[in-house]
Scaffold this motif. Structure first.
Motif, PDB file in Angstrom:
ATOM      1  N   GLU A   3       0.820  -1.204   0.000  1.00  0.00           N
ATOM      2  CA  GLU A   3       0.000   0.000   0.000  1.00  0.00           C
ATOM      3  C   GLU A   3       0.863   1.267   0.000  1.00  0.00           C
ATOM      4  O   GLU A   3       0.509   2.263  -0.634  1.00  0.00           O
ATOM      5  N   ARG A  34     -16.500   1.790  -7.643  1.00  0.00           N
ATOM      6  CA  ARG A  34     -15.998   2.194  -6.324  1.00  0.00           C
ATOM      7  C   ARG A  34     -14.875   3.208  -6.464  1.00  0.00           C
ATOM      8  O   ARG A  34     -14.233   3.310  -7.504  1.00  0.00           O
ATOM      9  N   ASP A  37     -10.525   4.504  -2.248  1.00  0.00           N
ATOM     10  CA  ASP A  37     -10.685   4.273  -0.811  1.00  0.00           C
ATOM     11  C   ASP A  37     -11.654   3.130  -0.527  1.00  0.00           C
ATOM     12  O   ASP A  37     -11.402   2.296   0.349  1.00  0.00           O
ATOM     13  N   GLN A  38     -12.750   3.075  -1.260  1.00  0.00           N
ATOM     14  CA  GLN A  38     -13.715   1.990  -1.066  1.00  0.00           C
ATOM     15  C   GLN A  38     -13.106   0.648  -1.461  1.00  0.00           C
ATOM     16  O   GLN A  38     -13.300  -0.353  -0.762  1.00  0.00           O
ATOM     17  N   LEU A  40      -9.936  -0.196  -1.448  1.00  0.00           N
ATOM     18  CA  LEU A  40      -8.975  -0.577  -0.407  1.00  0.00           C
ATOM     19  C   LEU A  40      -9.696  -1.126   0.814  1.00  0.00           C
ATOM     20  O   LEU A  40      -9.299  -2.155   1.370  1.00  0.00           O
ATOM     21  N   ALA A  41     -10.758  -0.467   1.217  1.00  0.00           N
ATOM     22  CA  ALA A  41     -11.526  -0.909   2.384  1.00  0.00           C
ATOM     23  C   ALA A  41     -12.164  -2.279   2.139  1.00  0.00           C
ATOM     24  O   ALA A  41     -12.325  -3.062   3.081  1.00  0.00           O
ATOM     25  N   ASP A  42     -12.502  -2.564   0.891  1.00  0.00           N
ATOM     26  CA  ASP A  42     -13.105  -3.850   0.543  1.00  0.00           C
ATOM     27  C   ASP A  42     -12.067  -4.959   0.381  1.00  0.00           C
ATOM     28  O   ASP A  42     -12.423  -6.105   0.103  1.00  0.00           O
ATOM     29  N   GLY A  43     -10.799  -4.620   0.523  1.00  0.00           N
ATOM     30  CA  GLY A  43      -9.746  -5.627   0.477  1.00  0.00           C
ATOM     31  C   GLY A  43      -9.204  -5.956  -0.899  1.00  0.00           C
ATOM     32  O   GLY A  43      -8.502  -6.962  -1.060  1.00  0.00           O
TER      33      GLY A  43
END
Length: 64
Positions: A3, A34, A37-38, A40-43
């Motif tokens: 990251e 998405r 950020d979304q 990344l948050a979702d993996g």
């Protein structure tokens, strides 16, 4: 891709201030609508996200 490397690339191509704003606001079709950020948050993997970013920004293959 880690990251930290992903964010270094984002900062390089968009500027350190704008990269975070762009990641929060810009929806990418290659990410299913998405934001970065979304995703990344979702993996999702950073490599997959970077490919979508590079395509959206129309970066040359040598830049991506």
């Amino acid at each position: 891709m880690k990251e930290s490397e992903f964010w270094q690339r984002m900062d390089h191509h968009l500027g350190s201030g704008y990269a975070r704003v762009w990641a929060m606001q810009h929806q990418l079709g290659d990410l299913g609508g998405r934001t970065v950020d979304q995703a990344l948050a979702d993996g999702m993997s950073c490599k997959q996200i970077w490919r979508a970013v590079a395509a959206s920004l129309e970066l040359s293959p040598s830049d991506s």
